[in-house]
Design an enzyme around this catalytic site. Structure first.
Site, PDB file in Angstrom:
ATOM      1  N   ASP A  43       0.874  -1.162   0.000  1.00 26.72           N
ATOM      2  CA  ASP A  43       0.000   0.000   0.000  1.00 26.72           C
ATOM      3  C   ASP A  43       0.914   1.214   0.000  1.00 26.72           C
ATOM      4  O   ASP A  43       1.884   1.276   0.759  1.00 26.72           O
ATOM      5  CB  ASP A  43      -0.948   0.009   1.199  1.00 26.72           C
TER       6      ASP A  43
ATOM      7  N   TYR B 163       1.069  10.104  -9.280  1.00 24.24           N
ATOM      8  CA  TYR B 163       1.405  11.505  -9.040  1.00 24.24           C
ATOM      9  C   TYR B 163       2.821  11.866  -9.506  1.00 24.24           C
ATOM     10  O   TYR B 163       3.292  12.972  -9.229  1.00 24.24           O
ATOM     11  CB  TYR B 163       1.277  11.814  -7.535  1.00 24.24           C
TER      12      TYR B 163
HETATM   13  P1  ITT Z   1      -3.029  -2.078  -5.716  1.00 25.55           P
HETATM   14  O1  ITT Z   1      -3.743  -1.765  -4.440  1.00 25.55           O
HETATM   15  O2  ITT Z   1      -3.715  -3.124  -6.521  1.00 25.55           O
HETATM   16  O3  ITT Z   1      -1.562  -2.386  -5.518  1.00 25.55           O
HETATM   17  P2  ITT Z   1      -3.454   0.750  -6.244  1.00 25.55           P
HETATM   18  O4  ITT Z   1      -3.149   1.673  -7.382  1.00 25.55           O
HETATM   19  O5  ITT Z   1      -4.860   0.777  -5.702  1.00 25.55           O
HETATM   20  O6  ITT Z   1      -3.049  -0.757  -6.660  1.00 25.55           O
HETATM   21  P3  ITT Z   1      -2.536   1.731  -3.710  1.00 25.55           P
HETATM   22  O7  ITT Z   1      -3.810   1.412  -3.032  1.00 25.55           O
HETATM   23  O8  ITT Z   1      -1.248   1.423  -3.012  1.00 25.55           O
HETATM   24  O9  ITT Z   1      -2.411   1.008  -5.119  1.00 25.55           O
HETATM   25  O10 ITT Z   1      -2.611   3.262  -4.122  1.00 25.55           O
HETATM   26  C1  ITT Z   1      -1.476   3.924  -4.374  1.00 25.55           C
HETATM   27  C2  ITT Z   1      -1.772   5.193  -5.154  1.00 25.55           C
HETATM   28  O11 ITT Z   1      -0.786   6.147  -4.734  1.00 25.55           O
HETATM   29  C3  ITT Z   1      -1.550   4.969  -6.631  1.00 25.55           C
HETATM   30  O12 ITT Z   1      -2.746   4.665  -7.311  1.00 25.55           O
HETATM   31  C4  ITT Z   1      -0.944   6.303  -7.061  1.00 25.55           C
HETATM   32  O13 ITT Z   1      -1.970   7.239  -7.292  1.00 25.55           O
HETATM   33  C5  ITT Z   1      -0.165   6.750  -5.825  1.00 25.55           C
HETATM   34  N1  ITT Z   1       1.240   6.277  -5.896  1.00 25.55           N
HETATM   35  C6  ITT Z   1       1.804   5.242  -5.209  1.00 25.55           C
HETATM   36  N2  ITT Z   1       3.080   5.061  -5.564  1.00 25.55           N
HETATM   37  C7  ITT Z   1       3.336   5.980  -6.518  1.00 25.55           C
HETATM   38  C8  ITT Z   1       4.462   6.293  -7.303  1.00 25.55           C
HETATM   39  O14 ITT Z   1       5.578   5.571  -7.230  1.00 25.55           O
HETATM   40  N3  ITT Z   1       4.368   7.302  -8.157  1.00 25.55           N
HETATM   41  C9  ITT Z   1       3.237   8.020  -8.269  1.00 25.55           C
HETATM   42  N4  ITT Z   1       2.121   7.783  -7.590  1.00 25.55           N
HETATM   43  C10 ITT Z   1       2.154   6.765  -6.711  1.00 25.55           C
END
Ligand code: ITT
Length: 208
Positions: free
Chosen positions: A72, A165
């Site tokens: 997450d 982002y």
């Molecule tokens: P999973 O839960 O299936 O892994 P998700 O996209 O829903 O996919 P998260 O709940 O961890 O993943 O949400 C993380 C969000 O934070 C992601 O959708 C991006 O908008 C942002 N994010 C996380 N890591 C990032 C990165 O390396 N660069 C840019 N944005 C990021």
């Protein structure tokens, strides 16, 4: 202990690419959700990154009976008291912070639009990316690690690489956004890179 396959359980294509590159040094077969016979969905109802990462890793691991890694992650902005935080993936649809943002091209773009709207004219642009990674081995053991990347929110999106982002995040000490970096450059300094390198070091101690 012998582990020959690990499932990287993410529905986010951008994350998956980065994970695959980071785990290549481990020499273990990496499976993704696309390799699984049927799809399941996991609700992210936790209040912390760790709760959500455990929920995802545990549910996928028990369902597919495979050692599983889930993450997450999110962006915490000082001026927004730590938001989008655990709501990073769906910040655009929150009523809070001035209402919902319409999804025109993509959710990523709607999220960015909302952040830039809220950050208009704001002087303190400090932010950090957070990654919490959980490894869950069914009925055996679990590990978790975290990584951070500090930086600031730009005035407008720049760059085409990465995901989420990245176009509005300029890491500390760099004159460019994360979306202007090569995948190698990003992995070397990112929150995910740090968390995964820590996890690999721990895994090396338990894998024969
Ligand atoms: P999973 O839960 O299936 O892994 P998700 O996209 O829903 O996919 P998260 O709940 O961890 O993943 O949400 C993380 C969000 O934070 C992601 O959708 C991006 O908008 C942002 N994010 C996380 N890591 C990032 C990165 O390396 N660069 C840019 N944005 C990021």
């Amino acid at each position: 202990m012998n582990i020959d396959k690990i499932l990287v359980a993410t529905t986010n294509k951008g994350k998956l690419k980065e994970f695959k590159r980071l785990f290549s040094e481990l020499g273990i077969e990496i499976l993704s959700l696309d390799d699984m016979p049927e799809k399941i969905t996991v609700e992210e109802t936790g209040e912390t990154f760790l709760e959500n990462a455990i929920q995802k890793a545990r549910t996928y691991a028990l369902h597919y009976k495979l050692p599983t890694i889930a993450e997450d992650a999110g962006l915490e902005i000082d001026a927004l008291v730590g938001y989008p935080g655990v709501y990073s993936a769906r910040f655009y649809e929150l009523e809070e912070f001035g209402g919902k943002e319409l999804v025109e091209e993509s959710k990523d773009k709607a999220n960015i639009k909302k952040v830039l709207r809220l950050m208009e004219g704001v002087e303190n642009r400090k932010a950090r990316f957070v990654s919490v990674v959980v490894f869950y081995m069914p009925r055996d053991f679990g590990l978790w690690t975290e990584g951070y990347c500090y930086g600031e929110i730009t005035e407008k999106p720049v760059g085409e690489g990465g995901f989420g982002y990245d176009p509005i995040f300029k890491p500390e000490g760099y004159g460019k956004t994360m979306a202007q970096m090569t995948p190698e450059e990003k992995n070397a300094i990112s929150h995910r890179g740090e968390a995964v390198r820590k996890l690999i070091n721990l895994l090396k101690k338990v894998i024969s």
